[in-house]
Design a protein around this motif. Structure first.
Motif, PDB file in Angstrom:
ATOM      1  N   ARG A   1      65.258 -15.368   1.063  1.00 24.39           N
ATOM      2  CA  ARG A   1      64.615 -14.542   0.050  1.00 24.39           C
ATOM      3  C   ARG A   1      64.097 -15.461  -1.049  1.00 24.39           C
ATOM      4  N   PHE A   2      63.065 -15.019  -1.745  1.00 25.62           N
ATOM      5  CA  PHE A   2      62.453 -15.855  -2.778  1.00 25.62           C
ATOM      6  C   PHE A   2      63.415 -16.027  -3.945  1.00 25.62           C
ATOM      7  N   LEU A   3      63.631 -17.288  -4.335  1.00 27.33           N
ATOM      8  CA  LEU A   3      64.574 -17.580  -5.409  1.00 27.33           C
ATOM      9  C   LEU A   3      63.891 -17.964  -6.707  1.00 27.33           C
ATOM     10  N   GLY A   4      62.572 -17.841  -6.750  1.00 26.68           N
ATOM     11  CA  GLY A   4      61.858 -18.161  -7.978  1.00 26.68           C
ATOM     12  C   GLY A   4      61.419 -19.597  -8.095  1.00 26.68           C
ATOM     13  N   ILE A   5      61.590 -20.372  -7.015  1.00 30.38           N
ATOM     14  CA  ILE A   5      61.126 -21.751  -7.021  1.00 30.38           C
ATOM     15  C   ILE A   5      60.197 -21.955  -5.831  1.00 30.38           C
ATOM     16  N   SER A   6      59.509 -23.074  -5.825  1.00 30.56           N
ATOM     17  CA  SER A   6      58.526 -23.339  -4.782  1.00 30.56           C
ATOM     18  C   SER A   6      59.137 -23.222  -3.388  1.00 30.56           C
ATOM     19  N   CYS A   7      58.412 -22.574  -2.504  1.00 29.87           N
ATOM     20  CA  CYS A   7      58.884 -22.442  -1.126  1.00 29.87           C
ATOM     21  C   CYS A   7      58.867 -23.777  -0.385  1.00 29.87           C
ATOM     22  N   LEU A   8      58.267 -24.809  -0.979  1.00 26.79           N
ATOM     23  CA  LEU A   8      58.290 -26.141  -0.379  1.00 26.79           C
ATOM     24  C   LEU A   8      59.508 -26.939  -0.833  1.00 26.79           C
ATOM     25  N   SER A   9      60.294 -26.395  -1.736  1.00 30.76           N
ATOM     26  CA  SER A   9      61.466 -27.113  -2.220  1.00 30.76           C
ATOM     27  C   SER A   9      62.680 -26.828  -1.343  1.00 30.76           C
ATOM     28  N   PRO A  10      63.427 -27.860  -0.951  1.00 28.14           N
ATOM     29  CA  PRO A  10      64.653 -27.607  -0.179  1.00 28.14           C
ATOM     30  C   PRO A  10      65.641 -26.702  -0.931  1.00 28.14           C
ATOM     31  N   MET A  11      65.542 -26.680  -2.254  1.00 31.79           N
ATOM     32  CA  MET A  11      66.445 -25.864  -3.059  1.00 31.79           C
ATOM     33  C   MET A  11      66.190 -24.372  -2.886  1.00 31.79           C
ATOM     34  N   ALA A  12      65.077 -24.022  -2.252  1.00 30.91           N
ATOM     35  CA  ALA A  12      64.751 -22.605  -2.032  1.00 30.91           C
ATOM     36  C   ALA A  12      65.501 -22.012  -0.848  1.00 30.91           C
ATOM     37  N   TYR A  13      66.288 -22.827  -0.145  1.00 32.64           N
ATOM     38  CA  TYR A  13      66.952 -22.374   1.071  1.00 32.64           C
ATOM     39  C   TYR A  13      68.438 -22.665   1.002  1.00 32.64           C
ATOM     40  N   LYS A  14      69.209 -21.780   1.635  1.00 28.79           N
ATOM     41  CA  LYS A  14      70.659 -21.895   1.550  1.00 28.79           C
ATOM     42  C   LYS A  14      71.276 -22.559   2.766  1.00 28.79           C
ATOM     43  N   SER A  15      70.637 -22.470   3.902  1.00 26.81           N
ATOM     44  CA  SER A  15      71.258 -23.018   5.106  1.00 26.81           C
ATOM     45  C   SER A  15      70.209 -23.655   5.987  1.00 26.81           C
TER      46      SER A  15
END
Length: 127
Positions: free
Chosen positions: A102-116
């Motif tokens: 789900r969108f976390l408010g940061i760039s979808c190209l950032s690894p930080m946008a994903y949990k697993s």
């Protein structure tokens, strides 16, 4: 977890093409008003970098080094995410991963946008 596993990696010569694919759950776009889906890669000794991403299925983002060569696409009918890679060069050699969240408010190209992260698929390009 929205964990999805890629396939389609392999070897190619410089200038060649490969297509990667990921099967994702319909949960991603059927229940989430906004989400990220992306392809990442990680070469030995380097950080994981975002290669191409969808922001909720309409806006696309590409890292500079692949613009004009790689294309991200999705087939909602088959719940498949693709990465078409053309004009490959040895610098594209890496383990490739697909990810969704789900969108976390940061760039979808950032690894930080994903949990697993699932296992990747190796892409090797020879000169």
């Amino acid at each position: 977890h929205l964990q999805i596993l890629p396939s389609g990696g392999g070897s190619a010569q410089a200038g060649g093409s490969l297509t990667l694919s990921c099967d994702y759950s319909e949960y991603i776009y059927s229940r989430l008003s906004r989400y990220c889906m992306a392809w990442f890669r990680q070469a030995p000794g380097k950080e994981r970098e975002g290669v191409a991403a969808f922001d909720s299925g309409d806006r696309t983002q590409y890292t500079e080094s692949v613009k004009g060569r790689f294309t991200i696409s999705q087939d909602n009918g088959t719940s498949t995410l693709y990465l078409q890679m053309n004009m490959l060069n040895p610098e594209d050699t890496a383990m490739y991963y697909c990810a969704a969240n789900r969108f976390l408010g940061i760039s979808c190209l950032s690894p930080m946008a994903y949990k697993s992260w699932g296992q990747g698929t190796q892409v090797t390009v020879s000169a």
